[in-house]
Design a protein around this motif. Structure first.
Motif, mmCIF file in Angstrom:
data_model
loop_
_atom_site.group_PDB
_atom_site.id
_atom_site.type_symbol
_atom_site.label_atom_id
_atom_site.label_comp_id
_atom_site.label_asym_id
_atom_site.label_seq_id
_atom_site.Cartn_x
_atom_site.Cartn_y
_atom_site.Cartn_z
ATOM 1 N N GLU A 40 0.834 -1.204 0.000
ATOM 2 C CA GLU A 40 0.000 0.000 0.000
ATOM 3 C C GLU A 40 0.870 1.256 0.000
ATOM 4 N N LYS A 41 1.975 1.214 0.716
ATOM 5 C CA LYS A 41 2.886 2.363 0.754
ATOM 6 C C LYS A 41 3.394 2.681 -0.642
ATOM 7 N N ALA A 42 3.759 1.668 -1.399
ATOM 8 C CA ALA A 42 4.263 1.871 -2.765
ATOM 9 C C ALA A 42 3.193 2.510 -3.652
ATOM 10 N N LYS A 43 1.925 2.101 -3.488
ATOM 11 C CA LYS A 43 0.836 2.679 -4.275
ATOM 12 C C LYS A 43 0.673 4.170 -3.967
ATOM 13 N N VAL A 44 0.660 4.503 -2.687
ATOM 14 C CA VAL A 44 0.494 5.899 -2.279
ATOM 15 C C VAL A 44 1.688 6.730 -2.732
ATOM 16 N N GLU A 45 2.900 6.189 -2.582
ATOM 17 C CA GLU A 45 4.106 6.914 -3.000
ATOM 18 C C GLU A 45 4.094 7.190 -4.496
ATOM 19 N N GLU A 46 3.655 6.211 -5.275
ATOM 20 C CA GLU A 46 3.599 6.409 -6.726
ATOM 21 C C GLU A 46 2.558 7.456 -7.090
ATOM 22 N N PHE A 47 1.402 7.394 -6.463
ATOM 23 C CA PHE A 47 0.323 8.330 -6.762
ATOM 24 C C PHE A 47 0.702 9.762 -6.383
ATOM 25 N N LEU A 48 1.307 9.937 -5.204
ATOM 26 C CA LEU A 48 1.635 11.272 -4.713
ATOM 27 C C LEU A 48 3.018 11.754 -5.134
ATOM 28 N N ASN A 49 3.845 10.829 -5.626
ATOM 29 C CA ASN A 49 5.233 11.143 -5.948
ATOM 30 C C ASN A 49 5.969 11.669 -4.715
ATOM 31 N N ASN A 70 9.996 4.796 15.148
ATOM 32 C CA ASN A 70 8.653 4.800 14.576
ATOM 33 C C ASN A 70 8.135 6.189 14.203
ATOM 34 N N ASP A 71 8.955 7.245 14.338
ATOM 35 C CA ASP A 71 8.523 8.559 13.853
ATOM 36 C C ASP A 71 8.370 8.492 12.336
ATOM 37 N N PRO A 72 7.238 8.960 11.796
ATOM 38 C CA PRO A 72 7.009 8.929 10.348
ATOM 39 C C PRO A 72 7.635 10.152 9.670
ATOM 40 N N ILE A 73 8.208 9.938 8.491
ATOM 41 C CA ILE A 73 8.873 11.028 7.779
ATOM 42 C C ILE A 73 8.582 10.956 6.289
ATOM 43 N N GLU A 74 8.728 12.112 5.627
ATOM 44 C CA GLU A 74 8.745 12.181 4.170
ATOM 45 C C GLU A 74 10.201 12.241 3.753
ATOM 46 N N LEU A 75 10.545 11.498 2.707
ATOM 47 C CA LEU A 75 11.912 11.502 2.193
ATOM 48 C C LEU A 75 11.992 12.520 1.058
ATOM 49 N N VAL A 76 12.866 13.495 1.202
ATOM 50 C CA VAL A 76 12.968 14.589 0.238
ATOM 51 C C VAL A 76 14.098 14.361 -0.762
ATOM 52 N N GLU A 77 15.241 13.872 -0.255
ATOM 53 C CA GLU A 77 16.436 13.740 -1.104
ATOM 54 C C GLU A 77 17.361 12.697 -0.497
ATOM 55 N N GLU A 78 18.146 12.052 -1.342
ATOM 56 C CA GLU A 78 19.152 11.088 -0.884
ATOM 57 C C GLU A 78 20.507 11.488 -1.438
ATOM 58 N N LYS A 79 21.535 11.420 -0.551
ATOM 59 C CA LYS A 79 22.883 11.792 -0.977
ATOM 60 C C LYS A 79 23.921 11.022 -0.149
ATOM 61 N N SER A 80 24.649 10.129 -0.782
ATOM 62 C CA SER A 80 25.792 9.435 -0.171
ATOM 63 C C SER A 80 25.535 8.918 1.243
ATOM 64 N N GLY A 81 24.501 8.102 1.411
ATOM 65 C CA GLY A 81 24.225 7.511 2.722
ATOM 66 C C GLY A 81 23.447 8.420 3.659
ATOM 67 N N TRP A 82 22.984 9.562 3.154
ATOM 68 C CA TRP A 82 22.193 10.511 3.946
ATOM 69 C C TRP A 82 20.832 10.722 3.286
ATOM 70 N N LEU A 83 19.829 11.028 4.109
ATOM 71 C CA LEU A 83 18.484 11.315 3.613
ATOM 72 C C LEU A 83 18.016 12.660 4.157
ATOM 73 N N LYS A 84 17.573 13.523 3.250
ATOM 74 C CA LYS A 84 16.923 14.755 3.689
ATOM 75 C C LYS A 84 15.457 14.412 3.928
ATOM 76 N N ILE A 106 9.623 20.167 10.413
ATOM 77 C CA ILE A 106 11.053 20.056 10.708
ATOM 78 C C ILE A 106 11.717 19.398 9.504
ATOM 79 N N VAL A 107 12.726 20.058 8.969
ATOM 80 C CA VAL A 107 13.456 19.544 7.815
ATOM 81 C C VAL A 107 14.909 19.384 8.211
ATOM 82 N N GLY A 108 15.506 18.246 7.881
ATOM 83 C CA GLY A 108 16.908 18.006 8.185
ATOM 84 C C GLY A 108 17.387 16.737 7.520
#
Length: 160
Positions: A81-90, A118-132, A148-150
């Motif tokens: 279900e997560k994959a479906k929502v991620e694809e739909f919302l990008n 278990n804190d839920p997050i949106e993934l914005v960007e990936e760079k060399s072993g790091w996730l924004k 909160i963005v980091g």
């Protein structure tokens, strides 16, 4: 589409009072208020979150800024279900898998802030072993109105 059990001790049918998954009512993402029409997000942003409590009428519509944390946590437990929502919302979602995940201004520059298991997050960007990431803090199930963005270590999102 998500399905949740109502919390019998709740004073009303608000999403903040939902308790686990079940068959009693549904929440539809991106329904347009007052209509039976569903469309992709406009400009990459969510449109409406519609609740249906009786299986017949769409009774509640609310324009939202992001998916509520309870929904993202449920998605993290169901990869299909997560994959479906991620694809739909990008938008990519995840949940923290370590006891404590420190936030960084940029990779290798830590802050005092951290997320917990278990804190839920949106993934914005990936760079060399790091996730924004974006985190939407809530109190008693209600968004506090700030984001909160980091950066976190990618390993904090993966199961150990």
């Amino acid at each position: 589409m998500f399905s949740y059990n109502p919390n019998p001790s709740a004073p009303n049918d608000s999403i903040k009072y939902l308790k686990g998954t079940g068959k009693y009512f549904i929440a539809l993402f991106n329904g347009i208020a007052g209509e039976e029409i569903f469309s992709p997000p406009q400009n990459g942003e969510p449109n409406y979150f519609t609740f249906n409590y009786n299986g017949r009428d769409n009774e509640y519509h609310q324009q939202i800024h992001h998916l509520p944390n309870i929904v993202v946590k449920a998605l993290c437990k169901n990869e299909v279900e997560k994959a479906k929502v991620e694809e739909f919302l990008n938008i990519k979602y995840g949940c923290i898998k370590t006891a404590k995940s420190y936030l960084y201004k940029i990779p290798n520059v830590p802050t005092q802030q951290y997320l917990v298991n278990n804190d839920p997050i949106e993934l914005v960007e990936e760079k060399s072993g790091w996730l924004k990431v974006k985190y939407y803090p809530e109190q008693n199930g209600e968004w506090l109105g700030k984001t909160i963005v980091g950066w976190i270590k990618k390993s904090d999102l993966e199961a150990n």
